[in-house]
Structure formats: structure tokens, C-alpha cells
Write a protein that holds these residues in place. Structure first.
Motif, mmCIF file in Angstrom:
data_model
loop_
_atom_site.group_PDB
_atom_site.id
_atom_site.type_symbol
_atom_site.label_atom_id
_atom_site.label_comp_id
_atom_site.label_asym_id
_atom_site.label_seq_id
_atom_site.Cartn_x
_atom_site.Cartn_y
_atom_site.Cartn_z
ATOM 1 N N PRO A 53 0.830 -1.216 0.000
ATOM 2 C CA PRO A 53 0.000 0.000 0.000
ATOM 3 C C PRO A 53 0.859 1.259 0.000
ATOM 4 O O PRO A 53 1.997 1.251 0.486
ATOM 5 C CB PRO A 53 -0.809 -0.129 1.294
ATOM 6 C CG PRO A 53 0.006 -1.009 2.170
ATOM 7 C CD PRO A 53 0.704 -1.974 1.257
ATOM 8 N N LEU A 54 0.307 2.326 -0.538
ATOM 9 C CA LEU A 54 1.013 3.602 -0.558
ATOM 10 C C LEU A 54 1.414 4.031 0.848
ATOM 11 O O LEU A 54 2.451 4.669 1.049
ATOM 12 C CB LEU A 54 0.132 4.668 -1.206
ATOM 13 C CG LEU A 54 0.723 6.071 -1.347
ATOM 14 C CD1 LEU A 54 1.914 6.055 -2.289
ATOM 15 C CD2 LEU A 54 -0.331 7.047 -1.848
ATOM 16 N N ALA A 55 0.614 3.660 1.840
ATOM 17 C CA ALA A 55 0.916 4.020 3.226
ATOM 18 C C ALA A 55 2.267 3.478 3.675
ATOM 19 O O ALA A 55 2.911 4.052 4.557
ATOM 20 C CB ALA A 55 -0.185 3.500 4.146
ATOM 21 N N ALA A 56 2.722 2.377 3.075
ATOM 22 C CA ALA A 56 4.011 1.804 3.456
ATOM 23 C C ALA A 56 5.153 2.758 3.141
ATOM 24 O O ALA A 56 6.148 2.816 3.873
ATOM 25 C CB ALA A 56 4.219 0.474 2.738
ATOM 26 N N LEU A 57 5.026 3.522 2.058
ATOM 27 C CA LEU A 57 6.069 4.485 1.712
ATOM 28 C C LEU A 57 6.048 5.665 2.672
ATOM 29 O O LEU A 57 7.094 6.220 3.010
ATOM 30 C CB LEU A 57 5.880 4.964 0.274
ATOM 31 C CG LEU A 57 5.912 3.883 -0.812
ATOM 32 C CD1 LEU A 57 5.773 4.524 -2.187
ATOM 33 C CD2 LEU A 57 7.189 3.068 -0.729
ATOM 34 N N ALA A 58 4.852 6.054 3.111
ATOM 35 C CA ALA A 58 4.753 7.152 4.072
ATOM 36 C C ALA A 58 5.373 6.762 5.409
ATOM 37 O O ALA A 58 5.975 7.591 6.099
ATOM 38 C CB ALA A 58 3.296 7.553 4.258
ATOM 39 N N VAL A 77 5.809 -8.055 3.181
ATOM 40 C CA VAL A 77 6.974 -7.272 2.782
ATOM 41 C C VAL A 77 7.473 -6.522 4.006
ATOM 42 O O VAL A 77 6.704 -5.851 4.699
ATOM 43 C CB VAL A 77 6.627 -6.273 1.655
ATOM 44 C CG1 VAL A 77 7.798 -5.336 1.385
ATOM 45 C CG2 VAL A 77 6.265 -7.030 0.387
ATOM 46 N N ILE A 78 8.764 -6.650 4.271
ATOM 47 C CA ILE A 78 9.374 -6.013 5.438
ATOM 48 C C ILE A 78 10.243 -4.853 4.961
ATOM 49 O O ILE A 78 11.116 -5.029 4.105
ATOM 50 C CB ILE A 78 10.222 -7.018 6.234
ATOM 51 C CG1 ILE A 78 9.341 -8.190 6.695
ATOM 52 C CG2 ILE A 78 10.881 -6.341 7.431
ATOM 53 C CD1 ILE A 78 10.122 -9.314 7.337
ATOM 54 N N ALA A 90 9.056 -2.048 9.469
ATOM 55 C CA ALA A 90 7.609 -2.049 9.249
ATOM 56 C C ALA A 90 7.253 -3.252 8.391
ATOM 57 O O ALA A 90 8.000 -3.627 7.487
ATOM 58 C CB ALA A 90 7.156 -0.754 8.579
ATOM 59 N N ARG A 91 6.116 -3.863 8.690
ATOM 60 C CA ARG A 91 5.650 -5.041 7.955
ATOM 61 C C ARG A 91 4.319 -4.719 7.281
ATOM 62 O O ARG A 91 3.439 -4.097 7.884
ATOM 63 C CB ARG A 91 5.489 -6.232 8.904
ATOM 64 C CG ARG A 91 6.773 -6.603 9.628
ATOM 65 C CD ARG A 91 6.493 -7.614 10.739
ATOM 66 N NE ARG A 91 6.035 -8.886 10.202
ATOM 67 C CZ ARG A 91 6.843 -9.893 9.872
ATOM 68 N NH1 ARG A 91 8.170 -9.759 10.020
ATOM 69 N NH2 ARG A 91 6.361 -11.031 9.405
#
Length: 269
Positions: A53-58, A77-78, A90-91
Motif C-alpha cells: 500500500p502507498l501508506a508503506a512508503l509514508a 513485505v518487510i 515495518a511489515r
């Protein structure tokens, strides 16, 4: 830029972002119903693919140039990075791969000024539609770009589009990005459902809106060749203007003079 392309305002958006790493670099992909975007980052590294998700980059966004490492373990994805020297992790669950539109086979090379014209059109268009699709820009078969918000209009011609009908596409803010305005090579083409723009290492697909109506902007923009102004002058002033006309700025002038008493009327175009 991905979030702007998808018109995402929340940093916690679950919108999927695809990553595919090969020996040639990393390809990022994202899309929604009306916009699709692909970005290629040249380089070398390990091969692999995942969607997060885009939130993972944030989550791993920092103030400096710290390296973020992604690794996949089964369906997770870790992400690992450092924030102020402190290790962070973050996972995120792996998402389904977004299906991208097909690459348009027939494109034409365009003047890079096209991106500036598209950006100006987006700045003119409205964010919301009315009974007309004023949140779209019109790409005409004759090479014109048109946009309006119902109060002002934008018309830019002189381009070469490889299609035979007028197309409506979303006025996406991603078209105003500076990264696209400075690319040395630009190409554009269209399929049945999408207009594709290739700008350097970026590829954009804009969904063609086949059902909406667009205002007849050109009916409200006078033809410069038909514009005339009538000026009433005394005879002496009229003769002086006639003699001086060839030295005035603005290119060629045409005059229609009707002598009357006492004043003269001069129609200029």
C-alpha cells in the motif's frame, strides 16, 4: 508523484503500489479507474516483485537520504531503514498486482512544449464537473488542447495528435509536475480507452471519457481573423493614423476607411 496521479490526499491510503526489480532497475506502477502511471528508475540490484500500500512508503519517509530496504517473506513485505541512526522496521501484507493498461503501439514524437500546454490546461480546468465535463481537458484531432472552468478558457493549437476524433481525458494534477516538464523526449498515442503519454522515464495513461459532454469553447473565443474594432476620428487624425499604421507594432494591419463629415470612421482588424 504517485499519490498526486491517483488524486490521493491521505498518507495512509491503501492504494496499491507495484515494485518490480530487475538487472536494469526498478519499475513502479500504480493506477485507479481513470489514471495509470509507470516510473522506471535505472540501476542494478536483486530481482524481485511485490505490491504494497502507498501508506508503506509514508511510514518509512524520512528527512534525509537514508536507504530503505524492502524484502519479501511469503505474503509479507518487510521495510527496514534508520531514522536518526535508530533502526526501524515495518511489515505490510502483499497486495494484488494492479493491472496496467496495454502499451499504445502507435505514438508520435511531440514537442516537449506539449507538457507545458497540458499543465496550463489542467490549471484552467475545474476540479469538479457540472453538466459539462469541465474537470477534463479536450485533445482535438486538429492538434488543439482546450480547457475551461466555466469562467475562463484555454486554447492551445499547433500539436500533432495521432487520432481522428476529439478526446476527453481527466485534468489530472500529475500533468503539472516539474519532472515531466523537463523531459527531453515526449511521445503521445491513444488506444480505444486510453491516451498514453511517454515522458522520459515516466509513462502516463489517461482514461478517455466517452460519455461526458464538453462545452463548445471555440464558440466563445472570437476568431482573430474576424475581430474588428471601429474607431471614430477627425479627418486630420485619421490621415495621420493611416500614414503611421505601417510603423506600429503588432504585425500586418488592414484598414477600411469611410470618409464622413466631420469625423472619419476607421475599421481595423
Amino acid at each position: 508523484m504517485m499519490s498526486q496521479a491517483l488524486d490521493i490526499t491521505s498518507r495512509k491510503s491503501p492504494a496499491p503500489i507495484g515494485f518490480q526489480a530487475t538487472n536494469d532497475g526498478i519499475t513502479l506502477t500504480a493506477r485507479n479507474e481513470t489514471i495509470a502511471i509507470r516510473h522506471i528508475i535505472p540501476g542494478t540490484g536483486a530481482s524481485g516483485a511485490f505490491v504494497i500500500p502507498l501508506a508503506a512508503l509514508a511510514d518509512c519517509e524520512g528527512r534525509g537520504d537514508e536507504v530503505v530496504t524492502f524484502r519479501r517473506e511469503d505474503d509479507v513485505v518487510i521495510a527496514e531503514w534508520r531514522d536518526g541512526g535508530i533502526p526501524q522496521t515495518a511489515r505490510h501484507d502483499v497486495l494484488e498486482v494492479p493491472e496496467m493498461p496495454a502499451v499504445v503501439e502507435s505514438t508520435v514524437v511531440c514537442d516537449p512544449a506539449l507538457m507545458r500546454a497540458l499543465a496550463d490546461a489542467v490549471d484552467t480546468a475545474d476540479r469538479e464537473p457540472t453538466r459539462y465535463a469541465i474537470n477534463c481537458i479536450q485533445l482535438r484531432a486538429n492538434g488543439q488542447i482546450l480547457a475551461t472552468d466555466g469562467r475562463q478558457a484555454y486554447v492551445h493549437d499547433g500539436f500533432d495528435f495521432p487520432w481522428n476524433e476529439d478526446l476527453l481525458v481527466p485534468a489530472s494534477r500529475v500533468l503539472t509536475r516539474k519532472e515531466l516538464a523537463v523531459v527531453p523526449e515526449l511521445a503521445i498515442g491513444a488506444s480505444d480507452d486510453w491516451v498514453q503519454v511517454r515522458a522520459g522515464e515516466w509513462e502516463l495513461w489517461l482514461k478517455i471519457n466517452k460519455d461526458a459532454r464538453f462545452p463548445r469553447v471555440d464558440e466563445h473565443v472570437p476568431d482573430p481573423n474576424a475581430a474588428t474594432t471601429t474607431l471614430q476620428l477627425a479627418d486630420e487624425d485619421a490621415q495621420f493614423l493611416i500614414k503611421a499604421m505601417s510603423r506600429l507594432p503588432g504585425g500586418a494591419w488592414s484598414l477600411a476607411v469611410r470618409s464622413t463629415v466631420p469625423p472619419s470612421f476607421i475599421s481595423t482588424s
